[in-house]
Enzyme design. Structure first.
Site, PDB file in Angstrom:
ATOM      1  CE1 TYR A   5      40.103  48.604  38.114  1.00  0.00           C
ATOM      2  CE2 TYR A   5      42.140  47.364  38.317  1.00  0.00           C
ATOM      3  CZ  TYR A   5      40.940  47.604  37.668  1.00  0.00           C
ATOM      4  OH  TYR A   5      40.568  46.835  36.593  1.00  0.00           O
ATOM      5  N   GLY A  61      38.006  47.473  35.364  1.00  0.00           N
ATOM      6  CA  GLY A  61      37.857  48.098  34.057  1.00  0.00           C
ATOM      7  C   GLY A  61      36.953  49.318  34.129  1.00  0.00           C
TER       8      GLY A  61
END
Length: 511
Positions: free
Chosen positions: A57, A64
């Site tokens: 990530y 998001g």
């Protein structure tokens, strides 16, 4: 500052006092050798992840709701630049220079733990900006207090890129120009770095830490001011007897009672039970219980701040020993949100009871003093409207004390569906503390006026010192005049804590 060593950052041992020192006294910071090694090792891990294309990530994915979008290695650096530019949309007044210095220090300390994957040269530039006085312009508003303080922290990161704005030597300049004048050069963000710079709780924690330090100073000042009021109202110090508080042994309550006993030692104005009255009103008699409960709040807040200032609040976190990259939620500000809301409540109560003591000083129905401490009652209003101002401030605090932490609003297309509002709580706590300082200043000014009538020569040595310090900046109000500037000056002195230190030379160190 001369003869002051740099505060050493290692991600583990920063104290709230260290933060205040760097914020207010322009003390430099440095990173320990061991911390630098962890930072370098962690960065190698990031570079390996990028080269292998592993799904991580914010490194090889978007942010998001875009966390499912894959980012190629050649776009990894641009992803970080875009992150900062798009997220730098905070609004409102700039944070104060001390708060920004605290923010920069705390962000550097978190990065020095070696879990964020930032490059050493980027962390070094952050340290250099702090030590050279390049202070980013960081708007106060715009953080939800989860996913980190994203919007405000992005304005800090902009300056490291040579963008945004910064204060340097009293001027507000474009970020690149400020760096150049300080002899520094901007960096090009690489993989993971943008996220490492903005994913954290340092806005709420920097504001919260400096607010706590002020609150701690005001708590001691409140005891001193209350002791002076007790004398001027011919109060009964027997309520502060050790025996009373020993049977309800909250440490903070015992401490406040001890403070009051020492502050009132040698007073010729206090009375005994039955001499004038059998017992005092609650705003005098229950001082240890109320002030002590507010001290309990401060104990709680300091404990949480001490943990937060040395925490890794990034996402994802890289664990070298385990060889893991874990997406978690340490950026969520709920612990700070609760702490700041609790601080608002505890300090608001110090102001509430102070205003009630002020009312007793100025209301002739509640004391034997002239109405509103006026030297010509009726012709002159004396301290009448000071109590109005105090009442206004405590009423405003009741609105500000509404807990921000009970609110939440979803963001990022409901991916980030619960947030803390911790930064709002911290900002409101700072406003509350400012109001409390003025409420206490008003009580002190009124108590000093009351001392003119009951005889300042009868004060205890400790409270006489406080009276003299006050008189050094505020002369007696022998005839009506504006006292706005007086209140502001006294409030500022109380927040600085120097008067407390002077009184403690006589009373001994207060709790």
């Amino acid at each position: 500052m001369e003869d002051v060593k740099a505060v050493l950052l290692d991600g583990e041992h920063v104290t709230v006092e260290d933060v205040a020192t760097v914020a207010h006294e322009n003390v430099a910071v440095a990173i320990s050798d061991a911390a630098w090694q962890r930072v370098k090792d962690c960065r190698k891990m990031v570079e390996e992840l990028v080269s292998t294309g592993k799904v991580v990530y914010g490194v090889t994915t978007g942010f998001g709701k875009f966390s499912d979008v894959h980012i190629s290695p050649e776009d990894a650096a641009q992803l970080q630049v875009n992150l900062i530019r798009s997220h730098a949309c905070a609004v409102g007044q700039p944070m104060s220079i001390p708060a920004v210095r605290a923010l920069m220090m705390l962000r550097a300390n978190a990065l020095s733990k070696g879990y964020s994957g930032i490059r050493p040269e980027t962390l070094q530039l952050l340290i250099d900006c702090l030590n050279h006085g390049v202070h980013p312009v960081v708007p106060e508003q715009g953080s939800l207090g989860a996913s980190g303080d994203l919007a405000p922290l992005s304005h800090l990161a902009l300056v490291l890129m040579g963008e945004g704005e910064a204060f340097y030597q009293g001027e507000r300049l474009p970020g690149g120009e400020a760096l150049k004048k300080a002899g520094l050069s901007p960096i090009q963000l690489q993989a993971k770095e943008g996220l490492a710079l903005i994913n954290g709780t340092q806005i709420m924690t920097s504001i919260g830490t400096l607010t706590y330090v002020k609150a701690k100073a005001l708590a001691k000042a409140a005891d001193m001011i209350a002791a002076l009021t007790v004398e001027c109202l011919r109060g009964i110090p027997e309520a502060f007897a050790e025996e009373v508080h020993r049977v309800r042994p909250y440490p903070e309550q015992l401490g406040v009672a001890s403070n009051l006993r020492r502050l009132l030692t040698g007073s010729k104005l206090t009375t005994e039970q039955g001499e004038i009255r059998v017992q005092d009103a609650y705003s005098l008699r229950c001082l240890p219980q109320v002030h002590g409960a507010s001290r309990q709040v401060l104990t709680y807040v300091e404990d949480k701040l001490s943990i937060e200032v040395n925490s890794a609040t990034d996402n994802p976190l890289l664990f070298l020993e385990e060889g893991k990259v874990i997406s978690g939620g340490n950026f969520h500000g709920q612990p700070m949100a609760f702490a700041m809301d609790f601080l608002k409540i505890g300090m608001s109560e110090l102001a509430n009871i102070s205003e009630r003591r002020t009312e007793r000083l100025v209301n002739p129905a509640l004391s034997e003093l002239p109405a509103f401490l006026s030297h010509q009652p009726g012709v002159e209003s004396g301290m009448m409207i000071l109590q109005y101002v105090s009442a206004s401030l405590v009423s405003e605090n009741k609105v500000l004390a509404h807990p921000a932490s009970v609110d939440s609003i979803p963001s990022s297309a409901n991916q980030e569906d619960h947030v803390s509002m911790g930064t709002t709580a911290a900002r409101h706590a700072a406003q509350v503390i400012d109001n409390v300082s003025k409420v206490l200043a008003i009580e002190l000014i009124c108590a000093a006026e009351a001392a003119e009538f009951v005889g300042a020569e009868g004060l205890a040595p400790a409270t006489r010192k406080l009276y003299d310090l006050l008189r050094g900046v505020v002369p007696p109000v022998l005839t009506d005049r504006s006292t706005s500037a007086d209140i502001e000056k006294v409030a500022a002195a109380l927040l600085q804590g120097k008067w407390v230190q002077e009184v403690e030379k006589i009373s001994g160190e207060l709790m």
